[in-house]
Design an enzyme around this catalytic site. Structure first.
Site, short mmCIF file in Angstrom:
data_model
loop_
_atom_site.label_atom_id
_atom_site.label_comp_id
_atom_site.label_asym_id
_atom_site.label_seq_id
_atom_site.Cartn_x
_atom_site.Cartn_y
_atom_site.Cartn_z
N LYS A 1 59.95 -20.70 54.09
CA LYS A 1 59.85 -19.34 53.59
C LYS A 1 59.06 -18.41 54.52
O LYS A 1 58.34 -18.87 55.40
CB LYS A 1 59.21 -19.37 52.20
CG LYS A 1 60.07 -20.05 51.12
CD LYS A 1 59.43 -19.85 49.75
CE LYS A 1 60.28 -20.47 48.66
NZ LYS A 1 59.72 -20.14 47.32
N TYR B 1 68.85 -16.46 44.22
CA TYR B 1 67.93 -16.72 43.11
C TYR B 1 68.44 -16.16 41.78
O TYR B 1 67.65 -15.94 40.86
CB TYR B 1 66.55 -16.14 43.43
CG TYR B 1 65.73 -16.99 44.38
CD1 TYR B 1 65.36 -18.29 44.04
CD2 TYR B 1 65.28 -16.49 45.60
CE1 TYR B 1 64.59 -19.07 44.88
CE2 TYR B 1 64.51 -17.26 46.46
CZ TYR B 1 64.16 -18.55 46.09
OH TYR B 1 63.39 -19.33 46.93
N PHE C 1 58.87 -12.88 37.46
CA PHE C 1 58.50 -12.91 38.88
C PHE C 1 59.68 -12.64 39.81
O PHE C 1 59.54 -12.67 41.03
CB PHE C 1 57.85 -14.26 39.25
CG PHE C 1 58.70 -15.47 38.95
CD1 PHE C 1 59.70 -15.88 39.82
CD2 PHE C 1 58.48 -16.21 37.79
CE1 PHE C 1 60.48 -17.00 39.55
CE2 PHE C 1 59.27 -17.34 37.51
CZ PHE C 1 60.26 -17.73 38.39
N ARG D 1 61.80 -33.06 47.52
CA ARG D 1 60.90 -32.50 46.50
C ARG D 1 59.53 -33.18 46.52
O ARG D 1 58.51 -32.55 46.28
CB ARG D 1 61.56 -32.60 45.12
CG ARG D 1 62.80 -31.73 45.03
CD ARG D 1 63.44 -31.75 43.68
NE ARG D 1 62.63 -31.09 42.66
CZ ARG D 1 62.49 -29.77 42.57
NH1 ARG D 1 63.09 -28.96 43.41
NH2 ARG D 1 61.75 -29.24 41.61
N THR E 1 55.59 -26.90 42.71
CA THR E 1 55.86 -25.47 42.99
C THR E 1 54.57 -24.68 43.17
O THR E 1 54.44 -23.88 44.10
CB THR E 1 56.69 -24.86 41.83
OG1 THR E 1 57.89 -25.61 41.69
CG2 THR E 1 57.05 -23.40 42.11
N ARG F 1 53.20 -28.16 50.33
CA ARG F 1 52.59 -27.05 49.58
C ARG F 1 51.08 -27.21 49.45
O ARG F 1 50.35 -26.22 49.48
CB ARG F 1 53.28 -26.92 48.22
CG ARG F 1 54.67 -26.26 48.37
CD ARG F 1 55.50 -26.44 47.16
NE ARG F 1 56.72 -25.65 47.16
CZ ARG F 1 57.76 -25.90 46.36
NH1 ARG F 1 57.70 -26.91 45.51
NH2 ARG F 1 58.83 -25.15 46.41
N ASN G 1 54.88 -20.05 48.57
CA ASN G 1 54.67 -21.50 48.53
C ASN G 1 55.40 -22.23 49.65
O ASN G 1 55.71 -23.42 49.54
CB ASN G 1 55.01 -22.05 47.14
CG ASN G 1 56.47 -21.88 46.76
OD1 ASN G 1 57.22 -21.22 47.47
ND2 ASN G 1 56.87 -22.48 45.66
N HIS H 1 61.29 -23.94 49.96
CA HIS H 1 62.16 -24.10 48.79
C HIS H 1 62.99 -25.35 49.01
O HIS H 1 63.36 -25.65 50.14
CB HIS H 1 63.13 -22.91 48.63
CG HIS H 1 64.26 -23.20 47.70
ND1 HIS H 1 64.13 -23.10 46.35
CD2 HIS H 1 65.52 -23.68 47.93
CE1 HIS H 1 65.28 -23.47 45.77
NE2 HIS H 1 66.13 -23.83 46.71
N GLU I 1 73.84 -24.53 47.06
CA GLU I 1 72.94 -23.81 47.96
C GLU I 1 73.34 -24.02 49.43
O GLU I 1 73.23 -23.10 50.24
CB GLU I 1 71.49 -24.25 47.71
CG GLU I 1 70.98 -23.77 46.35
CD GLU I 1 69.58 -24.24 46.00
OE1 GLU I 1 69.09 -23.85 44.93
OE2 GLU I 1 68.96 -25.00 46.78
P1 CMP Z 1 61.44 -21.84 44.68
O1 CMP Z 1 61.60 -23.31 44.76
O2 CMP Z 1 61.85 -21.06 45.86
O3 CMP Z 1 62.25 -21.28 43.40
C1 CMP Z 1 61.87 -20.09 42.73
C2 CMP Z 1 60.58 -19.53 43.24
O4 CMP Z 1 59.96 -18.56 42.42
C3 CMP Z 1 59.56 -20.62 43.35
O5 CMP Z 1 59.89 -21.50 44.39
C4 CMP Z 1 58.28 -19.80 43.54
O6 CMP Z 1 58.00 -19.52 44.89
C5 CMP Z 1 58.60 -18.48 42.84
N1 CMP Z 1 57.72 -18.22 41.73
C6 CMP Z 1 56.88 -17.17 41.63
N2 CMP Z 1 56.21 -17.21 40.48
C7 CMP Z 1 56.61 -18.32 39.82
C8 CMP Z 1 56.28 -18.90 38.56
N3 CMP Z 1 55.37 -18.38 37.76
N4 CMP Z 1 56.90 -20.05 38.22
C9 CMP Z 1 57.84 -20.61 39.03
N5 CMP Z 1 58.21 -20.09 40.23
C10 CMP Z 1 57.59 -18.96 40.62
#
Ligand code: CMP
Length: 139
Positions: free
Chosen positions: A10, A50, A58, A86, A92, A103, A113, A116, A127
């Site tokens: 990212k 997304y 968010f 993962r 996350t 992470r 973070n 992805h 994807e």
């Molecule tokens: P990602 O795996 O890219 O998928 C969705 C993204 O939303 C997640 O990682 C986070 O970077 C982002 N995100 C921001 N806020 C939240 C939240 N409260 N819960 C989950 N994902 C979040």
């Protein structure tokens, strides 16, 4: 089984020059990047990618962060690649991520973070197709 999964390094991580350190984590765990490219996502691309999160509070911030600067999109191949990816990424929210995960080591916040990764076989296939043609997968 040998699987393929989709991964994004990212903007927060690319800006901090962490592409190599993050790729090393995947490679050392036995995942092989079979396709990768650096792109600057358009708003439409990020919103489409997304779309499953579009009702979440968010979503707006997520899209802004993903289009703020370039990312690296890649396809990782290896034994149990989807789950393994993962595990290497960690939770996350970096506050919950295990020691040694990407992470834990690099993420700044739940939004920024650093990586992805696809969460299941169906999303991995979807994807990968969103960003790569079959010809680009050179495993
Ligand atoms: P990602 O795996 O890219 O998928 C969705 C993204 O939303 C997640 O990682 C986070 O970077 C982002 N995100 C921001 N806020 C939240 C939240 N409260 N819960 C989950 N994902 C979040």
């Amino acid at each position: 089984a040998i699987e393929r999964t989709f991964s994004i390094i990212k903007p927060d991580a690319v800006r901090r020059n962490l592409i190599g350190k993050i790729l090393t984590k995947f490679e050392e765990a036995g995942l092989r990047p079979i396709a990768l490219k650096k792109i600057h996502m358009t708003r439409a691309q990020a919103e489409g990618f997304y779309a499953v999160h579009k009702e979440r509070p968010f979503f707006g911030e997520l899209v802004e962060q993903m289009i703020a600067s370039p990312v690296v999109v890649q396809v990782l191949e290896g034994e149990g690649a989807i789950l393994k990816n993962r595990e290497i990424m960690g939770a996350t929210n970096p506050a919950n991520a295990a020691e040694g995960t990407i992470r834990k080591e690099f993420a700044l916040s739940v939004g920024e973070n650093s990586v992805h990764g696809s969460d299941a076989p169906e999303t991995a296939a979807q994807e990968i197709k969103y960003f790569f043609t079959d010809e680009e997968l050179v495993g």
